[in-house]
Design an enzyme around this catalytic site. Sequence first.
Site, PDB file in Angstrom:
ATOM      1  N   TYR A 141      34.737 -31.467 -43.984  1.00 13.31           N
ATOM      2  CA  TYR A 141      35.307 -32.747 -44.424  1.00 13.31           C
ATOM      3  C   TYR A 141      34.180 -33.712 -44.787  1.00 13.31           C
ATOM      4  O   TYR A 141      34.167 -34.294 -45.878  1.00 13.31           O
ATOM      5  CB  TYR A 141      36.188 -33.348 -43.330  1.00 13.31           C
ATOM      6  CG  TYR A 141      36.507 -34.802 -43.587  1.00 13.31           C
ATOM      7  CD1 TYR A 141      37.417 -35.165 -44.573  1.00 13.31           C
ATOM      8  CD2 TYR A 141      35.882 -35.819 -42.858  1.00 13.31           C
ATOM      9  CE1 TYR A 141      37.695 -36.503 -44.833  1.00 13.31           C
ATOM     10  CE2 TYR A 141      36.157 -37.156 -43.107  1.00 13.31           C
ATOM     11  CZ  TYR A 141      37.065 -37.491 -44.097  1.00 13.31           C
ATOM     12  OH  TYR A 141      37.335 -38.812 -44.353  1.00 13.31           O
ATOM     13  N   LYS A 180      50.089 -39.704 -38.964  1.00 19.60           N
ATOM     14  CA  LYS A 180      48.856 -38.911 -38.886  1.00 19.60           C
ATOM     15  C   LYS A 180      48.762 -38.038 -37.640  1.00 19.60           C
ATOM     16  O   LYS A 180      47.850 -37.220 -37.520  1.00 19.60           O
ATOM     17  CB  LYS A 180      47.633 -39.830 -38.959  1.00 19.60           C
ATOM     18  CG  LYS A 180      47.506 -40.552 -40.294  1.00 19.60           C
ATOM     19  CD  LYS A 180      46.245 -41.393 -40.371  1.00 19.60           C
ATOM     20  CE  LYS A 180      45.006 -40.524 -40.385  1.00 19.60           C
ATOM     21  NZ  LYS A 180      43.776 -41.322 -40.590  1.00 19.60           N
TER      22      LYS A 180
END
Length: 334
Positions: A141, A180
């Site tokens: 990421y 999330k």
Amino acid sequence: MTIIVTGAAGFIGSNIVKALNQRGITDIVAVDNLTKGEKFKNLAECEIAHYLDKHEFIRQVREHILPYQNIEAVFHQGACSDTMNHDGLYMMENNYQYTLDLLDWCQDERIPFLYASSAAVYGKGEIFREERELEKPLNVYGYSKFLFDQVLRRRMKEGLTAQVVGFRYFNVYGQHEQHKGRMASVAFHHFHQYREHGYVNLFGSNDGYGNGEQTRDFVSVEDVAKINLYFFDHPELSGIYNLGTGRSQQFNELAAAAVNACRAAEGKSELSLKELVEEELIRYIPFPDALKGKYQGFTQADITKLREAGYKEEFFDVKAGVNRYVKWMLENLA
């Protein structure tokens, strides 16, 4: 004039849409992937002109057939932000190639492009300044964000046709992050822990830090949206900017703010950290063996460059920002 916001139903994207609405701007094309359908709630209180699925949007961008005229800016917040996702093929396509294609299109069309980078580019470093030698991402990421930032640096040397700004977000918390799950902020999880159990857990001592004394640069999503719009107002500014408060605060402070905000809603008095610990409203759990040697004990954005760009507003500290956030959650999620 049309504004495009990708990731518009997500955490930061929906807050940018809301901030634009507060200016009276509603000619907004919201781009997202609503496979996780509950995210629609983040846009339900916003005004937009049109919604477009992410896959259809990027197809139209790549084929140069988007039907919108006079696009004023693209706020690109659409990405996979799960730092625990190790699927490199997906991460590089979704975070790197998608962003690169958008950049190329915006440069061809001379459209300002403001995108989400991440403090994850710094890895486990101790200095958080926008300099190549300080950037050592620890996961795919962080690497996907780092690699695109490198593209921008090269393009800036070659010359840009329109504004491009990358924001390295630090630990963002605030409204519209409920979808999330485990990747939501610590403030979100503390609120729900306290409401469900009557106490919150923090990591105990590790690596020279005492109980709950590990620190982060916690930044309110309200400040994040405000800074995005500041750069939108200043199209002469391009580059990569840290987006944190410039202040590192302990998890103890955040937990105390969350618990005290919940207590205030119950008509109870504010307690000091010592009192919260004594009454077991904040509890410390052993530091996980799996995280030892891998856990970052400190982050703090160097915001010198942001200030030099002319941004003078003060940031919410943890106590004020979390208090506002808890009030919002009590009104909207409880």
